[in-house]
Design a protein around this motif. Structure first.
Motif, PDB file in Angstrom:
ATOM      1  N   ALA A  53       3.236   8.981 -10.504  1.00 47.04           N
ATOM      2  CA  ALA A  53       2.712   8.887 -11.873  1.00 47.04           C
ATOM      3  C   ALA A  53       1.714  10.006 -12.144  1.00 47.04           C
ATOM      4  O   ALA A  53       1.733  10.620 -13.227  1.00 47.04           O
ATOM      5  N   ARG A  54       0.851  10.309 -11.185  1.00 44.52           N
ATOM      6  CA  ARG A  54      -0.125  11.382 -11.352  1.00 44.52           C
ATOM      7  C   ARG A  54       0.587  12.721 -11.537  1.00 44.52           C
ATOM      8  O   ARG A  54       0.233  13.513 -12.409  1.00 44.52           O
ATOM      9  N   GLN A  55       1.591  12.952 -10.716  1.00 44.52           N
ATOM     10  CA  GLN A  55       2.333  14.214 -10.800  1.00 44.52           C
ATOM     11  C   GLN A  55       3.040  14.327 -12.152  1.00 44.52           C
ATOM     12  O   GLN A  55       2.995  15.385 -12.798  1.00 44.52           O
ATOM     13  N   GLU A  56       3.669  13.244 -12.611  1.00 41.48           N
ATOM     14  CA  GLU A  56       4.355  13.266 -13.905  1.00 41.48           C
ATOM     15  C   GLU A  56       3.354  13.471 -15.045  1.00 41.48           C
ATOM     16  O   GLU A  56       3.639  14.206 -15.998  1.00 41.48           O
ATOM     17  N   ALA A  57       2.191  12.826 -14.959  1.00 43.27           N
ATOM     18  CA  ALA A  57       1.167  12.980 -16.003  1.00 43.27           C
ATOM     19  C   ALA A  57       0.669  14.421 -16.054  1.00 43.27           C
ATOM     20  O   ALA A  57       0.514  14.996 -17.144  1.00 43.27           O
ATOM     21  N   GLU A  58       0.428  15.001 -14.884  1.00 43.68           N
ATOM     22  CA  GLU A  58      -0.035  16.391 -14.852  1.00 43.68           C
ATOM     23  C   GLU A  58       1.011  17.323 -15.453  1.00 43.68           C
ATOM     24  O   GLU A  58       0.679  18.222 -16.240  1.00 43.68           O
ATOM     25  N   GLU A  59       2.273  17.112 -15.097  1.00 39.76           N
ATOM     26  CA  GLU A  59       3.351  17.954 -15.644  1.00 39.76           C
ATOM     27  C   GLU A  59       3.449  17.794 -17.157  1.00 39.76           C
ATOM     28  O   GLU A  59       3.626  18.776 -17.890  1.00 39.76           O
TER      29      GLU A  59
ATOM     30  N   VAL B 164       0.849  -1.197   0.000  1.00 38.36           N
ATOM     31  CA  VAL B 164       0.000   0.000   0.000  1.00 38.36           C
ATOM     32  C   VAL B 164       0.883   1.243   0.000  1.00 38.36           C
ATOM     33  O   VAL B 164       0.631   2.196  -0.752  1.00 38.36           O
ATOM     34  N   GLY B 165       1.912   1.240   0.804  1.00 40.71           N
ATOM     35  CA  GLY B 165       2.824   2.390   0.852  1.00 40.71           C
ATOM     36  C   GLY B 165       3.528   2.619  -0.473  1.00 40.71           C
ATOM     37  O   GLY B 165       3.585   3.743  -0.975  1.00 40.71           O
ATOM     38  N   LYS B 166       4.047   1.549  -1.068  1.00 40.17           N
ATOM     39  CA  LYS B 166       4.781   1.693  -2.324  1.00 40.17           C
ATOM     40  C   LYS B 166       3.855   2.030  -3.486  1.00 40.17           C
ATOM     41  O   LYS B 166       4.184   2.860  -4.320  1.00 40.17           O
ATOM     42  N   VAL B 167       2.696   1.366  -3.542  1.00 41.38           N
ATOM     43  CA  VAL B 167       1.757   1.628  -4.642  1.00 41.38           C
ATOM     44  C   VAL B 167       1.226   3.055  -4.555  1.00 41.38           C
ATOM     45  O   VAL B 167       1.129   3.746  -5.579  1.00 41.38           O
ATOM     46  N   SER B 168       0.889   3.517  -3.356  1.00 42.39           N
ATOM     47  CA  SER B 168       0.395   4.894  -3.244  1.00 42.39           C
ATOM     48  C   SER B 168       1.485   5.880  -3.640  1.00 42.39           C
ATOM     49  O   SER B 168       1.210   6.899  -4.276  1.00 42.39           O
TER      50      SER B 168
END
Length: 191
Positions: free
Chosen positions: A141-147, A131-135
């Protein structure tokens, strides 16, 4: 004065009595300190010998102790196991016995038990780690996609705005007009 003989003088007798008294006190102190030292050393040696003796007896007893073990209720064979083997087998049984339901709770009925203690702790540990690693991976990934989306939009807007500005300002015609005026000015200055 009766104990002083006619031959002896008082000084030598007093001196001898004082010396014998000091010697007696000194001898008594030496005897007491020697006795105390010997008692202390004897207690240490006796304790050490007793501890070694008990340790040897216990280790021999534990190593030679054989426990009867019947591997199955249906068989009549009995194995003789050492204490360490027996404890190891019991520990393995304890770790592998199903004692928890699928949610990690103690079940009401033995048939509902699905997980052993070993499995329960491994699952909890893996769940916590995953859970820690996946989150963390999702957040990255979300941050990179937004950028990436923002950069792509910026580049597209710049390209479209540049092309639109060039067309609206009619920069090619403007440059052509400037060249014609420059040529006219050159001709006018030659005349």
């Amino acid at each position: 004065m009766d104990w002083i003989s006619e031959d002896g003088d008082l000084d030598s007798i007093i001196k001898q009595e004082v010396i014998s008294g000091i010697q007696a006190k000194f001898t008594e102190r030496v005897e007491k300190s020697t006795r105390d030292l010997l008692n202390t050393k004897l207690e240490e040696v006796a304790g050490k010998v007793a501890d070694e003796f008990l340790e040897k007896i216990m280790s021999d007893t534990v190593n030679n102790l054989q426990i009867p073990y019947k591997s199955s209720d249906w068989r009549s064979e009995v194995q003789m196991l050492s204490l360490s083997e027996f404890v190891g087998m019991r520990y393995d049984d304890y770790l592998n016995k199903k004692v928890f339901d699928k949610d990690g709770n103690t079940p009401r009925y033995s048939g509902d038990a699905k997980m052993s203690i070993h499995e329960y702790f491994i699952n909890k540990y893996l769940e916590k780690e995953l859970v820690g690693k996946v989150s963390g991976l999702i957040k990255t990934a979300r941050q990179e996609a937004e950028e990436t989306v923002v950069k792509t939009l910026e580049n597209n807007l710049r390209a479209q705005l540049s092309a639109d500005l060039i067309n609206r300002l009619n920069i090619p015609n403007l440059l052509k007009n400037l060249q014609e005026k420059a040529a006219m000015l050159e001709e006018g200055s030659k005349e």
